[in-house]
Write an enzyme that holds these catalytic residues in place. Structure first.
Site, mmCIF file in Angstrom:
data_model
loop_
_atom_site.group_PDB
_atom_site.id
_atom_site.type_symbol
_atom_site.label_atom_id
_atom_site.label_comp_id
_atom_site.label_asym_id
_atom_site.label_seq_id
_atom_site.Cartn_x
_atom_site.Cartn_y
_atom_site.Cartn_z
ATOM 1 N N ARG A 1 2.436 3.794 1.680
ATOM 2 C CA ARG A 1 2.754 4.958 0.849
ATOM 3 C C ARG A 1 3.805 4.623 -0.203
ATOM 4 O O ARG A 1 3.857 5.259 -1.258
ATOM 5 C CB ARG A 1 3.187 6.131 1.732
ATOM 6 C CG ARG A 1 4.450 5.892 2.535
ATOM 7 C CD ARG A 1 4.580 6.803 3.744
ATOM 8 N NE ARG A 1 3.679 6.420 4.813
ATOM 9 C CZ ARG A 1 3.609 7.045 5.984
ATOM 10 N NH1 ARG A 1 4.389 8.080 6.233
ATOM 11 N NH2 ARG A 1 2.777 6.644 6.917
ATOM 12 N N ASP B 1 0.113 -7.340 6.463
ATOM 13 C CA ASP B 1 1.174 -6.413 6.855
ATOM 14 C C ASP B 1 1.761 -6.822 8.203
ATOM 15 O O ASP B 1 1.174 -6.577 9.257
ATOM 16 C CB ASP B 1 0.615 -4.985 6.931
ATOM 17 C CG ASP B 1 1.681 -3.970 7.303
ATOM 18 O OD1 ASP B 1 2.874 -4.291 7.160
ATOM 19 O OD2 ASP B 1 1.309 -2.860 7.716
ATOM 20 N N GLU C 1 4.701 1.164 4.738
ATOM 21 C CA GLU C 1 4.867 0.560 3.403
ATOM 22 C C GLU C 1 3.770 0.964 2.433
ATOM 23 O O GLU C 1 3.969 0.959 1.209
ATOM 24 C CB GLU C 1 4.914 -0.967 3.536
ATOM 25 C CG GLU C 1 3.588 -1.691 3.566
ATOM 26 C CD GLU C 1 2.701 -1.333 4.752
ATOM 27 O OE1 GLU C 1 1.469 -1.384 4.606
ATOM 28 O OE2 GLU C 1 3.231 -1.008 5.840
ATOM 29 N N LYS D 1 5.341 -5.316 13.750
ATOM 30 C CA LYS D 1 4.195 -4.989 14.582
ATOM 31 C C LYS D 1 4.109 -5.952 15.765
ATOM 32 O O LYS D 1 4.622 -7.066 15.713
ATOM 33 C CB LYS D 1 2.896 -5.108 13.764
ATOM 34 C CG LYS D 1 2.710 -4.083 12.670
ATOM 35 C CD LYS D 1 1.403 -4.352 11.933
ATOM 36 C CE LYS D 1 1.161 -3.362 10.809
ATOM 37 N NZ LYS D 1 0.832 -2.015 11.294
ATOM 38 N N ASP E 1 -5.515 -4.609 5.429
ATOM 39 C CA ASP E 1 -4.674 -3.564 4.855
ATOM 40 C C ASP E 1 -4.781 -3.475 3.343
ATOM 41 O O ASP E 1 -4.106 -2.668 2.721
ATOM 42 C CB ASP E 1 -3.215 -3.767 5.284
ATOM 43 C CG ASP E 1 -2.507 -2.453 5.597
ATOM 44 O OD1 ASP E 1 -3.205 -1.442 5.747
ATOM 45 O OD2 ASP E 1 -1.270 -2.448 5.674
ATOM 46 N N LYS F 1 -4.388 0.822 -2.335
ATOM 47 C CA LYS F 1 -3.370 0.096 -1.584
ATOM 48 C C LYS F 1 -3.873 -1.323 -1.316
ATOM 49 O O LYS F 1 -4.894 -1.512 -0.658
ATOM 50 C CB LYS F 1 -3.092 0.816 -0.258
ATOM 51 C CG LYS F 1 -2.195 0.048 0.712
ATOM 52 C CD LYS F 1 -2.144 0.736 2.068
ATOM 53 C CE LYS F 1 -1.429 -0.112 3.118
ATOM 54 N NZ LYS F 1 -1.448 0.514 4.455
ATOM 55 N N ASP G 1 7.199 -0.316 8.242
ATOM 56 C CA ASP G 1 5.759 -0.403 8.486
ATOM 57 C C ASP G 1 5.010 0.779 7.879
ATOM 58 O O ASP G 1 3.794 0.850 7.960
ATOM 59 C CB ASP G 1 5.488 -0.490 9.990
ATOM 60 C CG ASP G 1 4.077 -0.971 10.294
ATOM 61 O OD1 ASP G 1 3.471 -1.622 9.416
ATOM 62 O OD2 ASP G 1 3.579 -0.697 11.399
#
Length: 425
Positions: free
Chosen positions: A278, A197, A276, A204, A215, A192, A274
Site C-alpha cells: 500500500r 517481499d 509495504e 516473514k 508479489d 504493485k 510487511d
C-alpha cells in the site's frame, strides 16, 4: 498430438458415469455434463497435463470459446509453454483466444520467474518490451530509478525499496493510439510490483516468504490487461504506472516508527514494514490522479485477509463507487474470472490510527487485525481524488497458487487480466 473431444453425455462402461475423462485409442473424451461444466473441462485438462500429456489437439463439436479457454487454463504448465491446437472456430474467436493466451503466458513467465531473475528494473523493462511488441510506436514511457524517485517526491516506493542492492523503479507508460499528444487520458492503471517481499523488519517466516516472488502479480496483471485490451481494439489513451521494489532487510531499510510524508502532504506512520504494497501503491495513485483520468484501476496481491474472505477462486473488489463495483463484477462473470466486492466505506480510513501521523499503514495486530483487507483498501482511498475519478481496487486473491490443485498448475493463473481489460474497453 493427443486428440481431445467433448461429450455432453456421462461416461459409460468401465470408466463410470461420473468420470471426467474416458480414453480412446487416439485420445480422450471430456464428459462435461453436470454442475459447473467449465470447471469440469478445466479439471479434465489439468488431469491430462498431470498425466504427462504435452501436445493436445481440440477436435469435434461443442468447443465454444469459453470451453476452449477453460481447457487452456487447466492445461497450462508452471514453467514451460504447452502445445495446444484450438478447435475450429470463427476467425474472430481464434484471434481472441490467441491474444488472451499470449497475455496469460506473459503473466506466467514474469510472475513465475525467480526473484533473482525478476527484479524491479527488469520487470519495468519487460513490461515496456511486451506492450511495445503489441502497440509499437503508440507506446512511450518514463522510468525513474533509485534516488530519482526522491527527486520527484515518490517517497513510498523509494522507502520500501532502498534497502535492496537493486534499486526501486517507477515506470510510467503511455499508450496513445490517437496520435494527439494532448489527447485526454481515459483510464489509468496502477500495479504493485514488489518483485520480492521479505517483509522487511516485520520479517516473514520461511513458509510465508517462499512464494513472495508473486508479489509483483498486480503489476503483471495490469500490464497484461492493457496488452489484451489493445489486442481487442482499444482506441483510447491509457496510462500504466508500475511501482516496483524489493522489500529487503539492511542497515538502510525503512523501519517501524518511521513517518513518510507523501507528495500530497499526507503523513503515514509505518507500523508494519510487511504492509509495504500500500505504501508503493500510494505513490502510483497520486501519480494516476495527476493524469486527470476519469477511471483509475489498481491491482495488487495486497492482503492475506482478502484470501481468507474470498479464497483463491475469486479476486476481491473494493471501491466507493457502487455502480462501478457492480459493473466490474458483471464483467468478471462475463469473462469467467470470478470477483466479489468486499466492504469499503469512508469510515474505514479511521481504522489505522496513528499518534504521530495522519494515519498508520496498518495496525500492529497480525495481518492488520479484523477487516484487514477493507482497511488496506481504505488506506489506498486516501490517495485517490474520488470526487474527480472513479476508482476500483483489485486485491488479487486468485492470481497465484502456492501449489497445484485440481484446476491449476502451481504459480500464476492470470485471473484478473480479462476482467480489467474489459473495464478498459
Amino acid at each position: 498430438m493427443l486428440r481431445i473431444t467433448l461429450s455432453a453425455e456421462p461416461s459409460a462402461g468401465a470408466w463410470g458415469e461420473k468420470a471426467l475423462l474416458s480414453y480412446q485409442e487416439d485420445g480422450a473424451v471430456i464428459h462435461y455434463s453436470g454442475d459447473y461444466p467449465l470447471r469440469r473441462v478445466q479439471q479434465a485438462a489439468r488431469r491430462l497435463q498431470s498425466q504427462g500429456a504435452e501436445q493436445i489437439n481440440l477436435e469435434g463439436s461443442g468447443w465454444s470459446y469459453e470451453r476452449q479457454w477453460a481447457f487452456y487454463c487447466g492445461f497450462a504448465a508452471t514453467m514451460k509453454p504447452v502445445e495446444l491446437k484450438w478447435a475450429s472456430v470463427d476467425e474472430d474467436e481464434l484471434e481472441l483466444l490467441n491474444a488472451r493466451r499470449r497475455c496469460s503466458e506473459w503473466v506466467r513467465q514474469v510472475v513465475n520467474a525467480t526473484p533473482e531473475d525478476m527484479y524491479p528494473e527488469k520487470l519495468a523493462n519487460d513490461a515496456i518490451e511486451f506492450l511495445s511488441s503489441i502497440a509499437g510506436d503508440k507506446i512511450s514511457h518514463e522510468i525513474l530509478i533509485g534516488d530519482q524517485l526522491l527527486d520527484k517526491g515518490w517517497i513510498g516506493t523509494h522507502s520500501v525499496g532502498r534497502a535492496s542492492s537493486r534499486p526501486p523503479v517507477m515506470l510510467t507508460l503511455d499508450f496513445n493510439p490517437t496520435g494527439d499528444p494532448d489527447a485526454p487520458v481515459s483510464a489509468c492503471l496502477v500495479g504493485k510490483g514488489i518483485t520480492f517481499d521479505s517483509g522487511g523488519y516485520s520479517l516473514k517466516s520461511s513458509a510465508g516468504m517462499v512464494s513472495m516472488k508473486c508479489d509483483m502479480g498486480g503489476a503483471a496483471t495490469v500490464t497484461a490487461a492493457l496488452g489484451y485490451a489493445i489486442e481487442q481494439g482499444l482506441r483510447q489513451r491509457v496510462t500504466l504506472i508500475l511501482c516496483c521494489a524489493e522489500n529487503m532487510v539492511a542497515g538502510n531499510a525503512y523501519k517501524l516508527g518511521d513517518v513518510l510524508t507523501y507528495k500530497n502532504g499526507l503523513t503515514v506512520e509505518v507500523v508494519n514494514t510487511d504492509a509495504e504494497g500500500r505504501l508503493v501503491l500510494a505513490d502510483g495513485l497520486i501519480a494516476a490522479g495527476e493524469t486527470k483520468a476519469p477511471l483509475i484501476i489498481d491491482a495488487a496481491t495486497l492482503t492475506g485477509a482478502a484470501m481468507m474472505a474470498v479464497g483463491t477462486d475469486y479476486n476481491a473488489l473494493f471501491g466507493l463507487d457502487r455502480a462501478l463495483l457492480q459493473h466490474a463484477q458483471q464483467l468478471s462473470e462475463l469473462v469467467n474470472e470470478p470477483a466479489w466486492p468486499l466492504p469499503l466505506e469512508k469510515w474505514h480510513q479511521a481504522n489505522c490510527p496513528s499518534h504521530y501521523a495522519d494515519t498508520a499503514n496498518s495496525r500492529t495486530q497480525k495481518g492488520g487485525g479484523m477487516g484487514g483487507a477493507s482497511n488496506a483498501a481504505a488506506f489506498l482511498s486516501r490517495f485517490v481524488d474520488t470526487e474527480s475519478s472513479r476508482w476500483i481496487h483489485f486485491d488479487l486473491a486468485a492470481c497465484f497458487r502456492d501449489s497445484a490443485d485440481s484446476r491449476w498448475a502451481a504459480g500464476a493463473t492470470g485471473l484478473g487480466v480479462a476482467n480489467i481489460a474489459a473495464l478498459l474497453l
